[in-house]
Design a protein around this motif. Structure first.
Motif, PDB file in Angstrom:
ATOM      1  N   ASP A 104       1.309  14.980 -28.348  1.00  0.00           N
ATOM      2  CA  ASP A 104       1.701  14.705 -27.050  1.00  0.00           C
ATOM      3  C   ASP A 104      -0.587  14.921 -26.514  1.00  0.00           C
ATOM      4  O   ASP A 104      -1.128  15.813 -26.080  1.00  0.00           O
ATOM      5  CB  ASP A 104       1.734  15.705 -25.804  1.00  0.00           C
ATOM      6  CG  ASP A 104       2.139  14.930 -24.613  1.00  0.00           C
ATOM      7  OD1 ASP A 104       1.360  14.879 -24.184  1.00  0.00           O
ATOM      8  OD2 ASP A 104       3.141  15.398 -24.677  1.00  0.00           O
ATOM      9  N   SER A 105      -0.997  13.644 -26.671  1.00  0.00           N
ATOM     10  CA  SER A 105      -2.883  13.597 -25.683  1.00  0.00           C
ATOM     11  C   SER A 105      -2.782  14.413 -24.612  1.00  0.00           C
ATOM     12  O   SER A 105      -3.942  15.141 -24.089  1.00  0.00           O
ATOM     13  CB  SER A 105      -2.591  12.082 -25.088  1.00  0.00           C
ATOM     14  OG  SER A 105      -2.448  11.410 -26.332  1.00  0.00           O
ATOM     15  N   TYR A 106      -1.562  14.792 -23.606  1.00  0.00           N
ATOM     16  CA  TYR A 106      -2.119  15.563 -22.356  1.00  0.00           C
ATOM     17  C   TYR A 106      -2.281  17.261 -22.508  1.00  0.00           C
ATOM     18  O   TYR A 106      -2.167  18.246 -21.971  1.00  0.00           O
ATOM     19  CB  TYR A 106      -0.722  15.983 -20.853  1.00  0.00           C
ATOM     20  CG  TYR A 106      -0.852  14.121 -20.736  1.00  0.00           C
ATOM     21  CD1 TYR A 106      -1.789  13.362 -20.568  1.00  0.00           C
ATOM     22  CD2 TYR A 106       0.738  13.393 -21.157  1.00  0.00           C
ATOM     23  CE1 TYR A 106      -1.656  11.913 -20.012  1.00  0.00           C
ATOM     24  CE2 TYR A 106       1.122  12.247 -20.762  1.00  0.00           C
ATOM     25  CZ  TYR A 106       0.281  11.579 -20.526  1.00  0.00           C
ATOM     26  OH  TYR A 106      -0.225  10.465 -20.431  1.00  0.00           O
ATOM     27  N   LEU A 112      -2.042   9.370 -29.091  1.00  0.00           N
ATOM     28  CA  LEU A 112      -0.996   9.869 -29.991  1.00  0.00           C
ATOM     29  C   LEU A 112      -1.148   9.338 -32.000  1.00  0.00           C
ATOM     30  O   LEU A 112      -0.670  10.407 -32.231  1.00  0.00           O
ATOM     31  CB  LEU A 112      -0.113   8.717 -29.451  1.00  0.00           C
ATOM     32  CG  LEU A 112       0.187   8.878 -28.111  1.00  0.00           C
ATOM     33  CD1 LEU A 112       1.558   8.059 -27.924  1.00  0.00           C
ATOM     34  CD2 LEU A 112       0.231  10.493 -27.840  1.00  0.00           C
ATOM     35  N   ARG A 160       5.512   9.749 -28.291  1.00  0.00           N
ATOM     36  CA  ARG A 160       4.510  11.159 -28.079  1.00  0.00           C
ATOM     37  C   ARG A 160       5.218  12.220 -28.347  1.00  0.00           C
ATOM     38  O   ARG A 160       6.909  12.462 -28.026  1.00  0.00           O
ATOM     39  CB  ARG A 160       4.640  10.578 -26.136  1.00  0.00           C
ATOM     40  CG  ARG A 160       4.384  12.497 -25.711  1.00  0.00           C
ATOM     41  CD  ARG A 160       4.023  11.029 -24.257  1.00  0.00           C
ATOM     42  NE  ARG A 160       3.602  12.693 -23.289  1.00  0.00           N
ATOM     43  CZ  ARG A 160       3.572  13.364 -22.217  1.00  0.00           C
ATOM     44  NH1 ARG A 160       4.487  11.564 -22.053  1.00  0.00           N
ATOM     45  NH2 ARG A 160       4.215  13.925 -21.009  1.00  0.00           N
ATOM     46  N   PRO A 162       5.744  16.420 -28.588  1.00  0.00           N
ATOM     47  CA  PRO A 162       5.846  17.850 -28.225  1.00  0.00           C
ATOM     48  C   PRO A 162       5.511  18.967 -29.062  1.00  0.00           C
ATOM     49  O   PRO A 162       6.062  18.461 -30.531  1.00  0.00           O
ATOM     50  CB  PRO A 162       6.695  17.757 -26.501  1.00  0.00           C
ATOM     51  CG  PRO A 162       8.075  17.260 -27.374  1.00  0.00           C
ATOM     52  CD  PRO A 162       7.195  16.256 -27.490  1.00  0.00           C
ATOM     53  N   GLN A 338      -0.248  12.484 -17.222  1.00  0.00           N
ATOM     54  CA  GLN A 338       1.032  11.625 -16.853  1.00  0.00           C
ATOM     55  C   GLN A 338       1.273  10.423 -15.668  1.00  0.00           C
ATOM     56  O   GLN A 338       0.454  10.930 -14.768  1.00  0.00           O
ATOM     57  CB  GLN A 338       2.305  12.036 -17.235  1.00  0.00           C
ATOM     58  CG  GLN A 338       3.013  11.340 -17.621  1.00  0.00           C
ATOM     59  CD  GLN A 338       4.904  12.128 -17.992  1.00  0.00           C
ATOM     60  OE1 GLN A 338       4.649  12.735 -19.043  1.00  0.00           O
ATOM     61  NE2 GLN A 338       5.768  11.620 -17.225  1.00  0.00           N
TER      62      GLN A 338
END
Length: 586
Positions: A104-106, A112, A160, A162, A338
Motif C-alpha cells: 500500500d503506497s500510503y 504498488l 493494493r 494492506p 487516497q
C-alpha cells in the motif's frame, strides 16, 4: 592513531572486538539474504538490475544489518514492520513461521510494484527480531503493463495490498497467494519472485539463529545496544560541527505526467546543536498525476540525504537518525493520501535529496557536491515477442551523471541517488530476452556541468525495435531543474529522447503506450551532473585530457573552461589560455 571520537565511542564498549564481530555478522547475514533473493528470483529487474533491498532487525524493528540495495527502500523497512505490528494488534500476535506482505503506497510510501515481505524471527519461542525485504514485481495488474505514465488515481496502478498474512505458522495461505499473483499479467514471475523473497527471509532467520547460538542472546543484545550508541554518537558529533542556522533551497519537477505545470519542492533545514530538522513546508500540494509519495518513503529519503552528509562511511544501524526530525505537510506530494497516484513517487525524492545538500553546502563545502542528473529516467517496452510468440515487458532505469565535488569530478554513467546499488541491464540480456537491438551505448559528450571539478557525464542508449507489436513508455525528468552546480560550477545538460520512425523524428520525455513498430529507433540521452567550483580554475591539463577522452569537445573547452587548444594538434596554448581566462572570467 585513534581520533577523539573513536576513543569516546569505545569507552562504553565492554568488549569492542565481540561487538565488531557481531556487527559484521549481521551485515554478512543481510548480504546472504540479498544473494538468495537475486539468485532465486524470476525477473531480470531483480536478479540482474537488483531492484530490491533486504534488512535484519531486532524485536523493536531497529536495523541490525543490511546489504547494498536501494537506499530509499532500506530507510523505511523498519516503519513497515511497525505498521504491520500495529495492524495485527501488537507484537504478541506474531507466531514462528508467519510471513506478511504489503504494498500500500500510503503505508510503505512506494509505488504498488514494490512488494514488501516481513517475517518474525523466534529463538527458543521468544521473538528476537524480524527479517524483511522489498522487491519490484514486473506487474501488479494496473491499467498498463508494468505501470502507467498517465494514471490519476491509485486504483489505475494495480492491486493494493494492506498488511496481509501469506504464511500462517509456516503454512502457506494458498488462496491469498493465488489472489495476489493472479492479479499480475506475469503471474508465474510474480509467484517466483514472491517465493524468492520468502526464501531470503528464511535465510536471514537461519543466520540470526546462528549468531545467537554462537554468542548467546545476552551478549548479542548487549552488543546491539553498544552498536546503536556508537551510531548515535557519531551522528551527534558530526551535526555539532555544522553551524547552527536555517538553510533553504527549492526546485521543480517538470510536471506530474498529466499536466504541464511544474511541481514545486521546497526544503528548509534547521540545525540546532546536535539536532537537524528537515521541513518540507511550501512544497507542492498533492497533485493529480503520479509524482505523489507516501510519508514513510519521504522520511526515508530525508534519511538518505542526512546520511550523504553525516558520517557517510559508517554503516547504518538502528542508532542512526535519532537526532533527525522531518516535518511534512499533510496532503502534499510528500504525504499522499487516497486516492493519489504514486507510480513516480521517487522523482520528487531525488530532487529533495539534492536540495538538502544544496541548502547545507555553505556550511559543508568539503562534503557537498553539485546536483546529480536526478531521476530514474525510465524507458519501458511492452508488447509481443515474435520469436517466442509471448508477451514481454522490459522496464529500465537509465544511468546519468553525478555532481562534481571539492576533491574530484562527478561520476559518469551512475544510477540516481534513490536507487543505490541498482544495476543497468546488460545488452546481452536485453537482446536475448526482448525483441530489441541496442544500437549505441556510451557516455554523452559535453553533458557534465563545467567546473574546477567537472560534473559526470550522462549516457546515450539507443534501441532498434524488432517487432510490429510493441508500445513505448517514457518517464524522464529534471529538464526544468537540471543538475545545478555549486560554488560557481555550471549547470549540466538536460535529458533528451528522440523517436525516429524512418520518416520523421519526434521528441518526448514522457509517453504512455506509444505504438512503435519494426525498424523504429529510440535514442535516450540522460543529463549530467553539476559542476563544482569555477570552470576557469580547472587545470588546463585536465581539460585537455577531457578532450582527448571525448568527454568534451574543443568548443566546450574554450567556451566553458577558457582553454584554447592548438588547431593542428592536441596541445594547450598556455599563454593564449591565460590571456583568455584573465579577460573573460566573470
Amino acid at each position: 592513531m585513534e581520533t577523539k571520537s573513536s576513543v569516546q565511542i569505545y569507552q562504553f564498549l565492554e568488549n569492542p572486538i565481540t561487538t565488531e564481530i557481531i556487527r559484521n555478522a549481521f551485515s554478512s547475514a543481510a548480504e546472504e539474504m540479498n544473494a538468495s533473493l537475486a539468485r532465486s528470483s524470476f525477473s531480470p529487474i531483480i536478479y540482474e538490475m537488483k531492484d530490491c533491498s533486504v534488512g535484519i532487525f531486532n524485536r523493536h524493528a531497529e536495523l541490525l544489518g543490511q546489504s547494498a540495495g536501494l537506499p530509499i527502500f532500506l530507510g523505511n523497512l523498519d516503519d513497515c514492520i511497525k505498521i504491520n505490528t500495529n495492524h495485527i494488534g501488537g507484537i504478541n500476535n506474531y507466531k514462528p513461521g508467519d510471513v506478511y506482505i504489503m504494498n500500500d503506497s500510503y503505508l510503505t510510501g512506494t509505488h504498488l510494484n514494490d512488494i514488501t515481505v516481513i517475517s518474525p524471527v523466534f529463538y527458543e519461542e521468544e521473538l528476537v527480531g524480524f527479517t524483511a525485504n522489498r522487491a519490484h514485481w514486473l506487474d501488479v495488474g494496473g491499467q498498463d503493463p508494468g505501470f502507467s505514465m498517465n494514471a490519476t488515481e491509485i486504483y489505475q496502478e494495480g492491486i493494493r495490498i494492506p498488511p496481509t498474512k501469506i504464511y500462517d505458522a509456516g503454512v502457506p495461505r494458498r488462496d491469498v497467494i493465488n489472489l495476489l499473483t493472479t492479479n499480475s499479467r506475469f503471474s508465474d514471475a510474480a509467484l517466483g519472485d514472491l517465493n524468492a523473497q520468502i526464501a531470503a527471509c528464511r535465510t536471514g532467520e537461519k543466520r540470526f539463529h546462528e549468531i545467537i547460538k554462537r554468542f548467546g542472546l545476552e551478549t548479542v543484545t548487549r552488543s546491539i545496544i553498544d552498536i546503536f550508541k556508537q551510531s548515535e554518537l557519531l551522528d551527534r558529533e558530526m551535526i555539532a560541527k555544522i553551524k547552527d542556522g536555517v538553510y533553504e533551497a527549492e526546485g521543480c519537477l517538470d510536471n506530474d505526467g498529466v499536466s504541464s505545470e511544474p511541481v514545486k519542492v521546497k526544503v528548509k533545514v534547521i540545525v540546532e546543536g546536535e539536532h537537524i530538522t528537515i521541513d518540507l513546508t511550501g512544497s507542492n500540494d498533492q497533485v493529480r498525476g503520479m509524482t505523489n509519495c507516501g510519508l514513510a518513503q519521504t522520511v526515508s529519503a530525508c534519511r538518505v540525504a542526512f546520511k550523504e552528509l553525516i558520517s557517510p562511511d559508517a554503516p547504518v544501524t538502528g542508532g542512526n537518525f535519532r537526532t533527525l526530525k522531518v516535518n511534512v505537510p499533510k496532503r502534499s506530494i510528500f504525504s499522499a493520501e487516497q486516492p493519489a497516484a504514486c507510480v513516480f513517487y521517487y522523482s520528487a525524492l531525488g530532487l529533495l535529496i539534492d536540495l538538502v545538500v544544496k541548502a547545507l553546502s555553505p556550511s559543508l563545502k568539503d562534503k557537498s557536491a553539485g546536483a546529480h542528473y536526478g531521476d530514474s529516467m525510465i524507458i519501458t517496452f511492452a508488447g509481443k515477442d515474435p520469436r517466442r510468440n509471448s508477451s514481454f515487458l522490459n522496464v529500465e532505469a537509465t544511468a546519468g551523471g553525478w555532481g562534481g565535488f571539492a576533491e574530484n569530478d562527478g561520476q559518469s554513467g551512475l544510477i540516481n541517488n534513490v536507487n543505490g546499488d541498482f544495476k543497468n541491464l546488460p545488452i546481452e540480456v536485453l537482446e536475448d530476452k526482448y525483441p530489441f537491438k541496442v544500437t549505441t551505448y556510451g557516455f554523452r559528450p559535453n553533458s557534465g556541468g563545467p567546473g574546477s571539478s567537472r560534473g559526470g557525464l550522462g549516457i546515450i542508449r539507443g534501441y532498434e525495435v524488432l517487432t510490429d507489436e510493441a508500445f513505448l513508455y517514457l518517464w524522464l525528468e529534471r529538464s526544468v531543474t537540471p543538475a545545478w552546480g555549486l560554488f560557481e560550477g555550471g549547470e549540466a545538460s538536460k535529458p533528451d529522447v528522440t523517436i525516429y520512425d524512418g520518416v520523421k523524428e519526434e521528441k518526448a520525455l514522457k509517453a504512455n503506450a506509444k505504438p512503435i513498430k519494426n525498424g523504429n529507433k529510440i535514442i535516450v540521452k540522460t543529463g549530467g551532473g553539476g559542476g563544482f567550483g569555477h570552470p576557469f580554475e580547472r587545470e588546463t591539463s585536465r581539460v585537455l585530457n577531457d578532450v582527448i577522452d571525448g568527454y568534451i569537445d574543443r568548443q566546450a573547452a574554450l567556451e566553458q573552461y577558457g582553454v584554447i587548444i592548438k588547431p593542428d594538434r592536441l596541445e594547450v596554448n598556455e599563454q593564449e589560455t591565460v590571456n583568455y581566462r584573465t579577460t573573460n572570467k566573470n
